[in-house]
Design a protein around this motif. Structure first.
Motif, PDB file in Angstrom:
ATOM      1  N   GLY A   1      -1.687   8.613  -0.496  1.00 36.02           N
ATOM      2  CA  GLY A   1      -1.636   7.842  -1.728  1.00 36.02           C
ATOM      3  C   GLY A   1      -1.683   8.477  -2.973  1.00 36.02           C
ATOM      4  N   ALA A   2      -1.586   7.459  -3.894  1.00 38.16           N
ATOM      5  CA  ALA A   2      -1.711   8.024  -5.267  1.00 38.16           C
ATOM      6  C   ALA A   2      -2.325   6.896  -6.105  1.00 38.16           C
ATOM      7  CB  ALA A   2      -0.270   8.447  -5.801  1.00 38.16           C
TER       8      ALA A   2
ATOM      9  N   VAL B   1       1.071  -1.362  -0.093  1.00 34.40           N
ATOM     10  CA  VAL B   1       0.035  -0.020   0.001  1.00 34.40           C
ATOM     11  C   VAL B   1       0.959   1.315   0.042  1.00 34.40           C
ATOM     12  CG1 VAL B   1      -1.702   1.127   1.266  1.00 34.40           C
ATOM     13  CG2 VAL B   1      -1.785  -1.246   1.201  1.00 34.40           C
ATOM     14  N   ASN B   2       0.423   2.129  -0.891  1.00 37.72           N
ATOM     15  CA  ASN B   2       1.437   3.332  -0.915  1.00 37.72           C
ATOM     16  C   ASN B   2       1.008   4.737  -0.191  1.00 37.72           C
ATOM     17  OD1 ASN B   2      -1.035   3.575  -2.639  1.00 37.72           O
ATOM     18  ND2 ASN B   2       0.174   4.934  -4.292  1.00 37.72           N
ATOM     19  N   LYS B   3       0.736   4.346   0.890  1.00 37.24           N
ATOM     20  CA  LYS B   3       0.120   5.410   1.820  1.00 37.24           C
ATOM     21  C   LYS B   3       1.265   5.656   3.116  1.00 37.24           C
ATOM     22  CE  LYS B   3      -4.609   5.389   0.658  1.00 37.24           C
ATOM     23  NZ  LYS B   3      -6.231   5.100   1.231  1.00 37.24           N
ATOM     24  N   ASN B   4       1.398   6.946   3.476  1.00 38.60           N
ATOM     25  CA  ASN B   4       2.335   7.219   4.549  1.00 38.60           C
ATOM     26  C   ASN B   4       1.524   6.951   5.910  1.00 38.60           C
ATOM     27  OD1 ASN B   4       4.483   8.211   2.849  1.00 38.60           O
ATOM     28  ND2 ASN B   4       3.562  10.241   2.921  1.00 38.60           N
ATOM     29  N   HIS B   5       2.194   6.792   6.633  1.00 38.91           N
ATOM     30  CA  HIS B   5       1.554   6.589   8.162  1.00 38.91           C
ATOM     31  C   HIS B   5       1.410   7.951   8.767  1.00 38.91           C
ATOM     32  CE1 HIS B   5       2.136   5.283  12.632  1.00 38.91           C
ATOM     33  NE2 HIS B   5       1.157   6.225  12.603  1.00 38.91           N
TER      34      HIS B   5
ATOM     35  N   ARG C   1      -2.512   0.521 -13.642  1.00 37.76           N
ATOM     36  CA  ARG C   1      -3.558  -0.003 -12.666  1.00 37.76           C
ATOM     37  C   ARG C   1      -2.935  -0.512 -11.405  1.00 37.76           C
ATOM     38  NH1 ARG C   1      -8.240  -2.060 -14.395  1.00 37.76           N
ATOM     39  NH2 ARG C   1      -7.930  -3.946 -13.319  1.00 37.76           N
ATOM     40  N   ARG C   2      -2.479   0.590 -10.550  1.00 43.90           N
ATOM     41  CA  ARG C   2      -1.868   0.156  -9.320  1.00 43.90           C
ATOM     42  C   ARG C   2      -2.013   1.364  -8.586  1.00 43.90           C
ATOM     43  NH1 ARG C   2       4.333  -1.081 -11.111  1.00 43.90           N
ATOM     44  NH2 ARG C   2       4.530   1.269 -11.608  1.00 43.90           N
ATOM     45  N   GLY C   3      -2.015   1.113  -7.452  1.00 46.44           N
ATOM     46  CA  GLY C   3      -2.160   1.957  -6.266  1.00 46.44           C
ATOM     47  C   GLY C   3      -3.326   2.350  -5.485  1.00 46.44           C
ATOM     48  N   THR C   4      -3.401   3.202  -4.357  1.00 43.32           N
ATOM     49  CA  THR C   4      -4.679   3.500  -3.603  1.00 43.32           C
ATOM     50  C   THR C   4      -4.544   4.916  -3.366  1.00 43.32           C
ATOM     51  OG1 THR C   4      -3.414   3.283  -1.554  1.00 43.32           O
ATOM     52  CG2 THR C   4      -4.440   1.346  -2.523  1.00 43.32           C
ATOM     53  N   ARG C   5      -5.820   5.542  -3.294  1.00 49.11           N
ATOM     54  CA  ARG C   5      -5.846   7.145  -3.126  1.00 49.11           C
ATOM     55  C   ARG C   5      -7.086   7.454  -2.178  1.00 49.11           C
ATOM     56  NH1 ARG C   5      -6.907  10.116  -8.549  1.00 49.11           N
ATOM     57  NH2 ARG C   5      -8.731   8.791  -8.309  1.00 49.11           N
ATOM     58  N   THR C   6      -6.809   8.119  -1.211  1.00 46.04           N
ATOM     59  CA  THR C   6      -7.917   8.864  -0.431  1.00 46.04           C
ATOM     60  C   THR C   6      -7.862  10.349  -0.565  1.00 46.04           C
ATOM     61  OG1 THR C   6      -7.686   7.189   1.451  1.00 46.04           O
ATOM     62  CG2 THR C   6      -8.737   9.030   1.897  1.00 46.04           C
ATOM     63  N   ARG C   7      -9.123  10.892  -0.859  1.00 53.37           N
ATOM     64  CA  ARG C   7      -9.129  12.124  -1.121  1.00 53.37           C
ATOM     65  C   ARG C   7     -10.495  12.837  -0.992  1.00 53.37           C
ATOM     66  NH1 ARG C   7     -10.751  12.684  -7.708  1.00 53.37           N
ATOM     67  NH2 ARG C   7     -12.893  11.707  -7.506  1.00 53.37           N
TER      68      ARG C   7
ATOM     69  N   MET D   1     -12.436   6.743  -1.321  1.00 57.35           N
ATOM     70  CA  MET D   1     -11.152   5.889  -1.380  1.00 57.35           C
ATOM     71  C   MET D   1     -11.288   5.149  -2.707  1.00 57.35           C
ATOM     72  SD  MET D   1     -12.073   6.419   1.951  1.00 57.35           S
ATOM     73  CE  MET D   1     -13.466   5.419   2.085  1.00 57.35           C
ATOM     74  N   HIS D   2      -9.960   5.212  -3.298  1.00 58.08           N
ATOM     75  CA  HIS D   2      -9.762   4.546  -4.894  1.00 58.08           C
ATOM     76  C   HIS D   2      -8.738   3.470  -4.677  1.00 58.08           C
ATOM     77  CE1 HIS D   2     -11.558   8.790  -6.428  1.00 58.08           C
ATOM     78  NE2 HIS D   2     -12.301   7.865  -6.283  1.00 58.08           N
ATOM     79  N   TYR D   3      -8.921   2.369  -5.358  1.00 55.23           N
ATOM     80  CA  TYR D   3      -7.820   1.380  -5.174  1.00 55.23           C
ATOM     81  C   TYR D   3      -8.261   0.514  -6.252  1.00 55.23           C
ATOM     82  CZ  TYR D   3     -11.516  -0.601  -2.197  1.00 55.23           C
ATOM     83  OH  TYR D   3     -12.787  -0.907  -1.549  1.00 55.23           O
ATOM     84  N   PHE D   4      -7.047  -0.301  -6.817  1.00 53.62           N
ATOM     85  CA  PHE D   4      -7.038  -1.367  -7.701  1.00 53.62           C
ATOM     86  C   PHE D   4      -7.060  -2.836  -6.913  1.00 53.62           C
ATOM     87  CE2 PHE D   4      -5.889   2.386 -10.378  1.00 53.62           C
ATOM     88  CZ  PHE D   4      -6.330   1.842 -11.605  1.00 53.62           C
ATOM     89  N   ASP D   5      -7.558  -3.832  -7.510  1.00 55.11           N
ATOM     90  CA  ASP D   5      -7.614  -5.005  -6.908  1.00 55.11           C
ATOM     91  C   ASP D   5      -6.477  -5.997  -7.555  1.00 55.11           C
ATOM     92  OD1 ASP D   5      -8.289  -7.015  -5.462  1.00 55.11           O
ATOM     93  OD2 ASP D   5      -9.995  -7.677  -6.656  1.00 55.11           O
TER      94      ASP D   5
END
Length: 126
Positions: A36-37, A3-7, A43-49, A120-124
């Motif tokens: 995230g991004a 997962v590409n998000k910071n703590h 087709r990868r990554g996660t994002r919260t906006r 929240m957006h994410y690929f599976d």
């Protein structure tokens, strides 16, 4: 892929800066990326906006994308299913939620008084 998000622990968001109009959206709809991004091309990554609509702004065509999407209406009003002129559709109040798999058509959208969404957006696989 991890997962590409910071703590990030709790902190106060600056709601006055960091907003931008996402590609393909009309003026009056803005996003603020929280974490995230999303790399749609690969087709990868996660994002919260956060996504906000100014009063009276609407989209004119349904959306369709390759990623999962979860949406929570934090405040304001959101109309789903309006036509190209912003008329019609079904209105939803705050504290409503949607979870959409890839390729699910949704929208168009409108807000009469303005609204704020948490998405929240994410690929599976995540």
């Amino acid at each position: 892929m991890p997962v590409n998000k910071n703590h990030d622990e709790f902190y106060t968001l600056d709601m006055t800066t960091g907003w931008e109009t996402p590609a393909g959206y009309p003026a009056g709809i803005q996003q603020k990326i929280l974490a995230g991004a999303l790399d749609e091309e690969n087709r990868r990554g996660t994002r919260t906006r956060l996504l906000r609509f100014a009063p009276g702004v609407y989209t004119t065509a349904p959306f369709l994308h390759e990623y999962w999407e979860e949406v929570y209406l934090v405040s304001g009003d959101l109309i789903v299913g309006n036509d190209e002129k912003g008329e019609g559709g079904k209105s939803f109040p705050p504290n409503t939620y949607a979870c959409r798999p890839p390729h699910a058509p949704h929208g168009p959208f409108k807000s009469v008084n303005g609204c704020l969404l948490l998405e929240m957006h994410y690929f599976d696989p995540v």
